[in-house]
Design an enzyme around this catalytic site. Structure first.
Site, PDB file in Angstrom:
ATOM      1  N   GLU A   1       1.014  -0.883   0.046  1.00 50.20           N
ATOM      2  CA  GLU A   1       0.137  -0.232   0.023  1.00 50.20           C
ATOM      3  C   GLU A   1       0.930   1.584  -0.601  1.00 50.20           C
ATOM      4  OE1 GLU A   1      -3.947   2.283   2.421  1.00 50.20           O
ATOM      5  OE2 GLU A   1      -2.580   0.243   3.609  1.00 50.20           O
TER       6      GLU A   1
ATOM      7  N   GLU B   1     -12.347  -2.313   2.487  1.00 50.89           N
ATOM      8  CA  GLU B   1     -12.969  -2.074   3.658  1.00 50.89           C
ATOM      9  C   GLU B   1     -14.037  -1.250   3.574  1.00 50.89           C
ATOM     10  OE1 GLU B   1     -10.089  -1.034   6.156  1.00 50.89           O
ATOM     11  OE2 GLU B   1      -9.376  -3.120   6.419  1.00 50.89           O
TER      12      GLU B   1
ATOM     13  N   GLU C   1      -5.771  -9.226   3.807  1.00 47.94           N
ATOM     14  CA  GLU C   1      -4.893  -8.198   4.769  1.00 47.94           C
ATOM     15  C   GLU C   1      -5.188  -8.939   6.181  1.00 47.94           C
ATOM     16  OE1 GLU C   1      -5.679  -4.303   5.930  1.00 47.94           O
ATOM     17  OE2 GLU C   1      -6.603  -3.859   3.751  1.00 47.94           O
TER      18      GLU C   1
END
Length: 513
Positions: free
Chosen positions: A46, A194, A317
């Site tokens: 990320e 998310e 994740e």
């Protein structure tokens, strides 16, 4: 005298009982059709802290060996462990990332504020072309997370077109101007991240409807079918999974699950990466083992709607999340990596292997300098963490046939609490070699194993082990090889059985040929 004799007899009988209980029986059966997907061994990068910038991506005037600013020693290290896929650009960052800001001449790209991670200025010098160049150098598949939170359907649709269409169109003309004639044909495509939290704070019903709209316009171009992945549950939010399976069903290739091991179980004060006692180690491993429960329960919900298991569970994740190292930017999530982290990695990968009928993709968070990193850098220096060495050991499972295992684990007990001390997974590769990965979570006791390989032929056993004197041991820039893989000699053939002495706090991978 009689009391002494009785006491001696009791001690003797107790020692026999302890000895008898100390040998764990393990049965491994022949393979069926189930495969352990190599994509379970994926990673995550990320735009966060020093993962991309000062990690993969060096300054344009850097003297560190690089190709087009991509750091070569990192590429070599990741190729060694056969990284199968890399997820980018986030994470929370994905839902504020607008891909057109990261293409074209670098000196003309607009800057942005990374509001999620430290409020730093992002110069967009590392964008779509740079990421896909990196994946090509790693010989891995790109996994792109699209912007649903602050983006538009049109924006995502045109990114897919830019990446995958081999024809005449406005997007392919821009791609050509930017130096790329042919499409990359990116397959893995996340539709948001998310969405229950930083990706928009949506309800599952709203998100599942939105997913259908975005996914409709994320087209399959000739020779480039998408594996569309829906943003799934946070930890034990089983209602999110239920709603997505009911409303989306087979319109998605996969559904995600995010879960982090928090040593204390308290997000406000997670605990140190390096300073912990056995009680906190125990709580950490107990929290790590919750992954078994989560995967089992989410899979059961998916089975209700998808009994043929066409929709993959994508755990994109996972890993341990501790407090940051003292003196570092809290928004950069930089933490050290100890033997404890290696035991978490080995345990979690065993869980995924054993659920490989449903788990098809997973991504450790994150690759460099962030959370449970594989690699830490300091200017021109680079160290491989204990977690990296686990991925090096476990790469033998990639795209191998899953071997079912049955055993009853001994307990690891602290106070009045206990967890299974042992976890195991096994596979058989294309050459016929059998690989067994074993993790002993107990820091005080070895485990003696007697293993029956039912219907499996083998003549010799070799192995490697990862362990260290203390659970808190780490690799540092002054002592980069303190925790490393070594030859394991504690396994031998005894008739048709495999005998193993598994040391305390260790990860072992055996190869039987």
């Amino acid at each position: 005298m009689m009391k002494k004799l009785i006491l001696s007899a009791a001690v003797f009988c107790s020692s026999i009982l302890v000895h008898a209980q100390s040998e764990t029986q393990l049965t491994i059966k022949p393979a069926g059709d189930q495969m352990v997907s190599k994509h379970i061994y994926g990673h995550f990068s990320e735009h966060l802290g020093r993962c991309i910038y000062d990690g993969f991506w060096v300054d344009e005037n850097s003297t560190i060996p690089n190709k087009g600013r991509i750091r070569l020693d990192i590429v070599d290290a990741l190729k060694k462990i056969k990284v199968p896929n890399l997820r980018w650009p986030g994470g929370c960052f994905a839902d504020e990332y607008h891909w057109r800001d990261g293409i074209g001449p670098r000196n003309q790209r607009p800057k942005m504020v990374n509001t999620n991670w430290g409020g730093v200025t992002e110069d967009n010098s590392f964008g779509t072309h740079e990421f896909l160049d990196l994946c090509q150098m790693l010989d891995c598949e790109p996994y792109i997370a699209g912007n649903v939170g602050s983006g538009t359907v049109e924006e995502m649709a045109k990114w897919v077109e830019y990446l995958n269409f081999d024809g005449v169109s406005p997007m392919t003309a821009i791609r050509s101007q930017n130096g790329r004639e042919k499409p990359w044909k990116v397959s893995f495509w996340g539709v948001g991240n998310e969405s229950w939290g930083c990706g928009g704070n949506m309800t599952p019903a709203y998100y599942s409807d939105l997913y259908r709209r975005y996914a409709t316009y994320a087209r399959n171009y000739p020779g480039a079918p998408l594996k569309r992945i829906a943003s799934g549950a946070n930890s034990d939010d089983y209602n999110w999974t239920e709603t997505c399976m009911k409303n989306i069903g087979n319109q998605m290739w996969g559904l995600t699950l995010h879960y982090y091991t928090i040593p204390t179980g308290n997000w406000g004060k997670k605990g140190s990466a390096t300073k912990f006692d056995e009680a906190q180690y125990f709580s950490t491993m107990k929290n790590c083992l919750k992954m078994e429960e989560l995967v089992t329960k989410h899979s059961a919900i998916m089975d209700k709607y998808d009994p043929k298991k066409k929709v993959a569970l994508v755990v994109d994740e996972w890993g341990i999340w501790t407090d940051v190292e003292p003196g570092t930017n809290p928004g950069f999530l930089y933490q050290q990596n100890s033997l404890r982290d290696a035991l978490i990695a080995g345990t979690t990968l065993n869980i995924f292997n054993n659920h490989s009928d449903r788990v098809k993709v997973a991504n450790l968070a994150q690759t460099i300098n962030v959370l449970q990193a594989l690699i830490l850098t300091e200017k021109d220096k680079m160290i491989l963490t204990p977690t990296y060495h686990v991925f090096d050991l476990y790469k033998v499972h990639q795209d191998a046939k899953y071997l079912p295992i049955a055993f009853i684990s001994p307990d690891y007990t602290v106070g009045d609490q206990k967890i299974p001390a042992l976890n195991v997974s096994a596979s058989q590769d294309a050459s016929g070699a059998i690989h067994i990965s074993l993790v002993n979570l107990d820091p005080n006791k070895k485990i003696v194993l007697s293993t029956v390989l039912d219907g499996l032929k083998w003549n010799s056993v070799t192995g490697q082990i990862l362990t260290s004197a203390k659970l808190t041991d780490v690799n540092t820039f002054s002592d980069s090889d303190k925790v490393h893989n070594a030859k394991f000699t504690g396994a031998k053939k005894s008739g048709n059985s495999l005998k193993v002495e598994l040391p305390a706090q260790s990860v072992v991978v055996l190869e039987l040929k």
